[in-house]
Design a protein around this motif. Sequence first.
Motif: not given
Length: 676
Positions: A118-130
């Motif tokens: 298996r391989l895993a993919l983590l999609f990361l979005d910073l909170d409050g970066f704007k």
Amino acid sequence: MHPQPQPDPSQRHALEEEMAVLARDLAQARAELAGVQADLAEAHAQVGSHQMYQLLAANEQLVLDAMRSRGAAESTAELVAELTRTSELDPLTHLPNRLLLADRMAQGMTHARRNHGRLALLFLDLDGFKEINDSRGHLVGDEVLCTVGQCLVDVVRGEDTVCRLGGDEFVLLLTQVAEAADAGLVAEKLQSTLAALAPAGRVPSPVSASIGISVYPDDASNGEGLIDAADRAMYASKRAGGGCHRFFSMLQHSAQERPPAARVAPARQDERSRALRDANERLVLSAMAATAVADQQDQLLKELRDAAKNKDDFLSVLGHELRNPLAPLLTTLDVLRMRGGGYETVEHATMRRHVSHMIRLVDDLQDVARIASGKVDLRMERVSLEHVALQAVAMARPLMEQRRQHFVLHHPAEGISCWGDPVRLTQCVSNLLINASKYTPPGGHVALTVRREGSQALVTVKDDGRGISAAALPDVFNLFFQERVDAGALTDGLGVGLALVRSLVALHGGTVAVSSAGIGLGSEFVIGLPALAEEDRTAPAASGPPPSVPVQPPPRRILIVDDNYDAADLLAELLRLYGHQVWVATHPVAALKMIGTVAPDLALLDIGLPGMDGYELAARIRQVHPDLRLALVALSGYGRAADQDKSQRAGFSAHLVKPVDISALEHVLSSVHAAP
């Protein structure tokens, strides 16, 4: 004691007369030797300083061309590498971009399929970066992105990939994941690491992230599907308040998985728009950079082609200019041999050997491109290594005598033969001897040994000179390599001699090795060549029988047209000794007038005539004397295949390269006739 008998007066008188005859013969021999020495000095003056200077200058020019070509090739490789790097990395964080991520995903999925993993993919979005961008400016925002990117790299393993997709979005690709839950542990570690950045003063305000996780092959069968699944899971984390992670497999497949486009927060739409604009700008800049690199590559290739053409033209002209003074020297030796009944004196043989060596060097200059690519034209024959050794010693002895060095030659009585080019093998051994003399102090010792060891013929050059350091030993045969030497040692040259020795020996199927105990302890070079078996050496090896007078062709009526007075007159004298009728013209206009008078059946035309070259003269002869049965032979210092083809197209029956070899000339005189 018995008294000594007194000589008879008549015998005493006869002895005195014999001594007087010997004294006259000795004086005559000394006078002849002085004349030969003067001839040698004059020959050296003609083919020595000026031509050797030209050869050295040509060699230096070739080295500079090679260095420039290598530099241009390295610059092109660096440009291509830089373009590849910039096209695969994010310009801000220097992390892999979407292009490199796609390649890494393809490799990872292939490995997972083969190993049922298996391989895993983590999609990361910073909170409050704007808010960080709006309140502190884009420069601070960029610093935060770089810090976060480095933080992500520090958390994952070396074989994993951290990618920035754009804006404040990152993707982590985890390879070789045993269980899906392991990706959740990595997400928790990421959250705690990000939370520690603000207290450590690495970012101006607290940072957290919404993380979505997808697993291959459970959630998707390809890269795009895997990213889309993780993106959906990330939105689920965002709706949950951020600062957490969600698995795609745990989501309820409903309309609530992702808000409709109309319900997406305006701030999120702005971030997406800005990310698209950034990506578009990077694509435009990358395209412009690729176009600039392509234009620069085209220009570099054009410069390389021009440099190669200029080099070929330069070598061709240089070879022609060097052949002109060699032609009368070689013809003079042929004349002297004819006058001597087909035999040469030792002095004349020495001159012929060195003139022939000069001719071979010119051949090398005009064929330097083939030498550089390893395509040297070897003239193979059975060779006596004793003869090679003696020839090499004759070339190196002046330097050893000048430095008052002690030289010893050891060779077996039975002789050793191999299959090779005698001139090239002599060149290899003489290079080693000259090197040994150069790096051995005055009064030192140099030894040359020829021996057989099993099926190998070994030629060893040993000296007690400055030696070679252990660090330099692996590089001594590399092109242009020169180890730093003491101030008193000779260091002239460009470091090509030993590299040439290795290449030439390898072309003979042999090897060359070097050993040295260190600086100040001398060195030893050993050439190993396949020796001929005993049954192959029943006949003496080729050092050549004494030259004999060639069988003379039938008498011809020959016109020589050459603006080099010495070369034309000497060639005419040689042909007259063979019984031919010969006329000489040194200008093409005079030749046209003379042909109608003497009606030759063969004309030797120099191609490089003043005012009217040989090609034009041949056409004029055909035009003015259409009924004359006349064979035309080209004489030229240019000997490339293109030059010979041009002569053939111009109507010449043969093309002879200066200096003309007597056997080639005899063949032409015997075989070339005008068409009936």
